[in-house]
Design an enzyme around this catalytic site. Structure first.
Site: not given
Ligand code: PXG
Length: 289
Positions: A51, A150, A183
């Site tokens: 990713r 991301k 989301e």
């Molecule tokens: N949507 C958004 C906008 C994100 O930033 C997810 C969905 C979930 O994706 P994953 O790949 O983690 O299943 C994310 C992921 C934090 C933190 O520090 C944020 C994420 C992941 C880990 C930590 O708030 N966001």
């Protein structure tokens, strides 16, 4: 002492400094991954690196390391910090450049890896579920800034988070510019309706979450149909169950949205099965550091 991977070596935390001319700071011009390590195994490392590479490609950023080099550096950073359970933040910024949006002044992208402990949601969130709201701030239109990237620019999500927290909630459902559910601020959304599990597609403004993919695979394993579809606020309100997925959150049950109780107003059985299987696979799968 905490060791940070910076560019091509491990340095002490005090020495892990980035230039004020780094475009990651000046413009949010960069990308990142948030990755978990469970009991000495990095969960879905290849998927996170893939990713990251896609994010890099989309913003025309050349990561100065190969997949293997990044993978080794992530494991090395965990080992250097004796980290067996925690959170890894992998960041690639555009690097140092001149004032001005042009990427051409940035000659050397910056790679940063932080391996730290993780602040988990309290156990009550999983036992009792979480109450959330939808907020006015819309998710970025994919034609303006693809939510599939991301990127280091999280202001859109931060504005939504501010709105939720201002009203006393921890999370917010963000709608896209057409009014469909995209989301949450840092998590993907799933509804359970008439035995089916449904989640918004990337084209509706969802990040292709690694946890989201894992949950889709768990659905297949459990014989529970999972599909992508556009969801309205109405679909959310009338769902039997609702849950969020994310690297930090894992699988969190939602029991109220916009003052409407979801299902019985307590965590549902299907959500429970997904959480149980997820917590099993994170310990069975993964890259040994
Ligand atoms: N949507 C958004 C906008 C994100 O930033 C997810 C969905 C979930 O994706 P994953 O790949 O983690 O299943 C994310 C992921 C934090 C933190 O520090 C944020 C994420 C992941 C880990 C930590 O708030 N966001």
């Amino acid at each position: 002492m905490m060791k940070i991977f910076l560019n091509d070596s491990l340095v002490e935390r005090e020495d892990a400094k980035v230039s004020v001319f780094d475009h990651g700071l000046l413009y949010g011009d960069g990308i990142f991954e948030g990755i978990r390590i469970y009991d000495g195994c990095v969960f879905k490392l290849e998927e996170h690196l893939e990713r990251l590479e896609y994010s890099a490609k989309a913003i025309m950023l050349n990561i100065p390391m190969s997949r293997e080099e990044l993978s080794k550096a992530v494991c090395e950073t965990c080992r250097a910090n004796n980290l067996r359970d925690g959170y890894i933040r992998l960041i690639v910024t555009r690097g140092e450049g001149s004032l001005g949006l042009s990427i051409h002044s940035c000659k050397q992208p910056m790679v940063i890896i932080i391996a730290d402990t993780i602040q988990l949601y309290p156990p009550e969130f999983y036992k009792d579920g979480l109450k959330i709201i939808t907020v006015p701030t819309r998710r970025c239109n994919p034609a303006a800034l693809p939510p599939t990237v991301k990127s280091l620019n999280y202001l859109n999500n931060i504005l939504a988070k501010i709105e939720a927290q201002h009203l006393g909630y921890h999370e917010a459902i963000m709608l896209n510019d057409q009014g469909y559910v995209a989301e949450c601020t840092g998590d993907n959304v799933f509804v359970v309706h008439k035995g089916e599990v449904i989640t918004p597609s990337a084209s509706a403004g969802a990040l292709k979450g690694i946890t989201r993919d894992a949950v889709i695979a768990i659905g297949e394993e459990l014989g529970i149909p999972v599909r992508e579809a556009n969801l309205t606020r109405y679909d959310v309100w009338i769902a039997e169950e609702l849950f969020l997925t994310g690297t930090a959150a894992e699988v969190v049950p939602i029991v109220e949205v916009d003052a409407r109780p979801i299902g019985e107003g307590k965590p549902g059985p299907i959500t429970g099965r997904f959480l149980e299987v997820f917590r099993r696979i994170v310990r069975e799968q993964g890259t040994h550091i």
